[in-house]
Design a protein around this motif. Structure first.
Motif, PDB file in Angstrom:
ATOM      1  N   ASP A   1       0.882  -1.167   0.000  1.00 38.85           N
ATOM      2  CA  ASP A   1       0.000   0.000   0.000  1.00 38.85           C
ATOM      3  C   ASP A   1       0.918   1.215   0.000  1.00 38.85           C
ATOM      4  OD1 ASP A   1      -1.499   2.270   0.869  1.00 38.85           O
ATOM      5  OD2 ASP A   1      -2.990   0.930   1.756  1.00 38.85           O
TER       6      ASP A   1
ATOM      7  N   LYS B   1       0.410   4.202   2.583  1.00 38.73           N
ATOM      8  CA  LYS B   1       0.858   3.865   3.935  1.00 38.73           C
ATOM      9  C   LYS B   1       2.382   3.783   3.997  1.00 38.73           C
ATOM     10  CE  LYS B   1      -2.985   1.263   5.912  1.00 38.73           C
ATOM     11  NZ  LYS B   1      -3.363  -0.053   6.460  1.00 38.73           N
TER      12      LYS B   1
ATOM     13  N   HIS C   1       1.812  -1.749   5.791  1.00 37.91           N
ATOM     14  CA  HIS C   1       1.784  -1.320   4.394  1.00 37.91           C
ATOM     15  C   HIS C   1       2.071  -2.440   3.394  1.00 37.91           C
ATOM     16  CE1 HIS C   1       6.138  -1.355   4.528  1.00 37.91           C
ATOM     17  NE2 HIS C   1       6.104  -0.513   5.553  1.00 37.91           N
TER      18      HIS C   1
ATOM     19  N   ARG D   1      -9.405  -6.880  -0.600  1.00 37.63           N
ATOM     20  CA  ARG D   1      -8.803  -5.605  -0.986  1.00 37.63           C
ATOM     21  C   ARG D   1      -9.103  -5.400  -2.463  1.00 37.63           C
ATOM     22  NH1 ARG D   1      -4.783  -3.869   3.045  1.00 37.63           N
ATOM     23  NH2 ARG D   1      -4.516  -2.152   1.575  1.00 37.63           N
TER      24      ARG D   1
ATOM     25  N   ILE E   1      -6.488  -2.952  -6.672  1.00 37.07           N
ATOM     26  CA  ILE E   1      -5.058  -2.895  -6.403  1.00 37.07           C
ATOM     27  C   ILE E   1      -4.296  -2.633  -7.707  1.00 37.07           C
ATOM     28  CG2 ILE E   1      -3.071  -4.187  -5.540  1.00 37.07           C
ATOM     29  CD1 ILE E   1      -5.178  -3.504  -3.384  1.00 37.07           C
TER      30      ILE E   1
END
Length: 125
Positions: free
Chosen positions: A27, A30, A38, A69, A72
């Motif tokens: 991520d 993050k 992250h 999630r 992405i």
């Protein structure tokens, strides 16, 4: 005056993931903000094309918490090859008498193999 040579920026080859691939995802927001959590391991569930950008995005299941999630960006994903996960088993010293010197995965593989054929160890390649 000599002209400086032009260098090309490194280009990450485009990778297409398929359902079931195990990947490492970061991520990026993050990560750059220094926040914890992250980076995680995920399983690819599906791919789809963003209507505006036409970029292929992926939906993953975060394996540590079985959390979905969505959307992405593949620029922040890397495939986790099976060969890397199985390396310790593939390179285990099968003649080692001290099983404590082997990794737990290699020992588990040996126990499974020996349970199927209790007479011998597998032949060396």
């Amino acid at each position: 005056m000599a002209q400086q040579p032009q260098t090309q920026p490194a280009v990450q080859p485009e990778t297409h993931y398929i359902k079931g691939d195990i990947v490492l995802f970061r991520d990026v927001e993050k990560f750059w903000l220094g926040q914890p959590g992250h980076t995680f391991v995920g399983r690819v569930e599906r791919s789809w094309t963003h209507a505006d950008t036409r970029k292929v995005l992926y939906d993953l299941t975060e394996l540590s918490g079985n959390r979905a999630r969505a959307g992405i960006d593949p620029d922040y994903m890397r495939l986790l090859p099976a060969a890397d996960a199985m390396h310790d088993i593939d390179t285990a010293l099968l003649s080692e008498t001290d099983t404590g010197a082997m990794t737990p995965a290699a020992v588990a593989w040996l126990r499974q193999h020996l349970a199927q054929d209790s007479s011998t160890l597998p032949a060396r390649p």
